[in-house]
Design an enzyme around this catalytic site. Structure first.
Site, PDB file in Angstrom:
ATOM      1  N   HIS A   1       0.846  -1.105   0.204  1.00 30.30           N
ATOM      2  CA  HIS A   1       0.073   0.024  -0.044  1.00 30.30           C
ATOM      3  C   HIS A   1       1.013   1.198   0.138  1.00 30.30           C
ATOM      4  O   HIS A   1       1.957   1.082   0.278  1.00 30.30           O
ATOM      5  CB  HIS A   1      -0.783   0.155   1.342  1.00 30.30           C
TER       6      HIS A   1
ATOM      7  N   GLU B   1       1.075   3.808   1.939  1.00 32.13           N
ATOM      8  CA  GLU B   1       1.781   4.199   3.038  1.00 32.13           C
ATOM      9  C   GLU B   1       3.074   3.422   3.535  1.00 32.13           C
ATOM     10  O   GLU B   1       4.104   3.647   3.935  1.00 32.13           O
ATOM     11  CB  GLU B   1       0.707   3.868   4.528  1.00 32.13           C
TER      12      GLU B   1
END
Length: 189
Positions: free
Chosen positions: A61, A63
């Site tokens: 992802h 992040e």
């Protein structure tokens, strides 16, 4: 509204625009359009975009991509776990969609100071939509040990229409990486 409040809103919007640029890169690479930037001392120190399809790794992802960039850099520079935790505690993350449970847990463990996000994540949100991992407090950390969930300040709805628009574009074009049905669909009548 006072001048300093206006300046803060402009600054937050500018940082979110950088995250939206990362989300556009994800969209252009046939990824779910989520992007982020991590800011320390008013400077972008890492950026990330979803790369789950490209890497064939569901944990990639936006992040996690940005976090890994910082961890590798800081470890290469010889920072201890305590030093890394101290650096993360000064950082702010701007992300186009509410962090999922996995990402919110990672951000809490790392001790990030603050998160601003665009749209809510009604299926997997870890900052209030499903779980509120940003509010977890498990006590302080001992020497040379990273706390297991410090919690962080979290604000949603920043440029949410722009983030939602990217998701609409992605799903309207169709996801070529979505799994194919295993059985034939029922015929339409």
């Amino acid at each position: 509204m006072e001048a300093c409040e206006t300046e803060e809103i402009i600054y937050i919007d500018e940082c979110m625009k950088l995250a939206l640029e990362q989300a556009n890169l994800a969209l252009n690479n046939l990824e779910v359009p989520v992007g982020c930037v991590i800011i320390e001392d008013e400077k972008v120190i890492a950026a990330g975009r979803n790369r789950t399809n490209e890497t064939r790794n569901a944990t990639r992802h936006a992040e996690m991509e940005a976090i890994d960039i910082l961890l590798e850099q800081w470890q290469r520079n010889g920072l201890s776990k305590a030093d890394i935790a101290k650096r993360f505690s000064k950082c702010t993350l701007y992300v186009t969609c509410e962090p999922c449970i996995m990402c919110a847990a990672a951000l809490s463990i790392l001790g990030i100071k603050e998160v601003y996000y665009g749209c809510a994540n009604d299926k997997f949100g870890g900052c209030g939509s499903i779980l509120a991992l940003h509010t977890s407090e498990s006590g302080g950390s001992t020497r040379d040990e990273v706390s297991q969930g410090r919690g962080f300040k979290c604000t949603g709805g920043i440029m949410a229409p722009e983030a939602i628009s990217l998701f609409r574009s992605f799903y309207e074009q169709g996801n070529p990486n979505a799994p194919k049905p295993h059985r034939p669909l029922a015929p339409s009548i």
